[in-house]
Design a protein around this motif. Structure first.
Motif, short mmCIF file in Angstrom:
data_model
loop_
_atom_site.label_atom_id
_atom_site.label_comp_id
_atom_site.label_asym_id
_atom_site.label_seq_id
_atom_site.Cartn_x
_atom_site.Cartn_y
_atom_site.Cartn_z
N ILE A 254 0.86 -1.17 0.00
CA ILE A 254 0.00 0.00 0.00
C ILE A 254 0.90 1.23 0.00
N GLY A 255 0.68 2.09 -0.98
CA GLY A 255 1.47 3.30 -1.06
C GLY A 255 0.84 4.39 -0.21
N ASP B 231 8.15 2.45 10.32
CA ASP B 231 7.08 1.60 9.82
C ASP B 231 5.84 2.49 9.69
N TRP B 232 4.78 1.99 9.09
CA TRP B 232 3.55 2.76 8.98
C TRP B 232 2.55 2.22 9.97
N ASN C 8 2.30 4.45 -6.70
CA ASN C 8 1.16 4.73 -5.82
C ASN C 8 1.58 5.42 -4.52
N GLY C 9 2.76 6.04 -4.49
CA GLY C 9 3.22 6.74 -3.29
C GLY C 9 4.47 6.10 -2.73
N GLY D 273 11.24 -1.17 -11.11
CA GLY D 273 12.37 -0.77 -10.28
C GLY D 273 12.03 -0.69 -8.81
N GLU D 274 11.00 -1.42 -8.38
CA GLU D 274 10.55 -1.34 -6.99
C GLU D 274 11.13 -2.47 -6.12
#
Length: 143
Positions: free
Chosen positions: A34-35, A63-64, A97-98, A141-142
Motif C-alpha cells: 500500500i502506497g 514503519d507505517w 502509488n506513493g 524498479g521497486e
C-alpha cells in the motif's frame, strides 16, 4: 432418541468438514503493498551494540501505523545469521502509488556462482526461501 443421535452425528460431520475446508485458507499468506503519500522522516540515531556471534544487527526503521495514520519508529534488534546471505533492512521506496515499505530480506551473498544472478546478489523468484519480488514490481524498479 435414534433421530437425535443421527442429527448430532450429522452436525459433527458438518462441523469437522467445514474446519478441514477452512484450515488451508487460514494458512495462506497475502502480500499487499500500500502506497502512502507521506515520505518517512529522517532515521532515528541508535547506538549499535557490539557484535554478537551468530547474529546480525537489524537497524531501526520507520514503519507505517495504520491505526494512528503516521510513521512509527521500530527499534533495531538482533536477527539470526543466515550463512551465505546478506541482511538488507526494510526501506521506503517511491512507487507509482506513493511511498511503499520494502520488507527486510536476505540477499544471497557475493560469489554464490549463479549465472542468472548477474552479480546482483538478489534471490528473486527462485523459490528457495529467499526474497521474492512480486510480479510487475521488478520492471518498475521497486525491488
Amino acid at each position: 432418541m435414534k433421530r437425535q443421535l443421527i442429527v448430532r452425528a450429522f452436525a459433527g460431520a458438518v462441523l469437522l468438514g467445514s474446519a478441514a475446508a477452512l484450515a488451508p485458507a487460514a494458512m495462506a499468506q497475502v502480500s499487499i503493498n500500500i502506497g502512502i503519500g507521506v515520505p518517512p522522516p529522517a532515521p532515528v540515531y541508535e547506538v549499535v551494540p557490539p557484535p554478537r556471534a551468530g547474529y546480525v544487527w537489524a537497524p531501526g526503521y520507520w514503519d507505517w501505523d495504520d491505526h494512528g495514520h503516521k510513521h512509527a519508529w521500530k527499534k533495531g534488534h538482533w536477527v539470526g545469521e543466515r550463512p551465505g546471505y546478506v541482511y538488507e533492512q526494510p526501506r521506503w521506496v517511491r512507487a507509482s502509488n506513493g511511498w511503499v515499505l520494502q520488507p527486510e530480506r536476505w540477499n544471497r551473498g557475493p560469489g554464490r556462482g549463479d549465472d542468472d544472478d548477474q552479480g546482483h546478489g538478489h534471490d528473486h523468484d527462485r523459490g528457495r526461501g529467499g526474497y521474492h519480488c512480486p510480479p510487475g514490481h521488478a520492471k518498475k524498479g521497486e525491488c
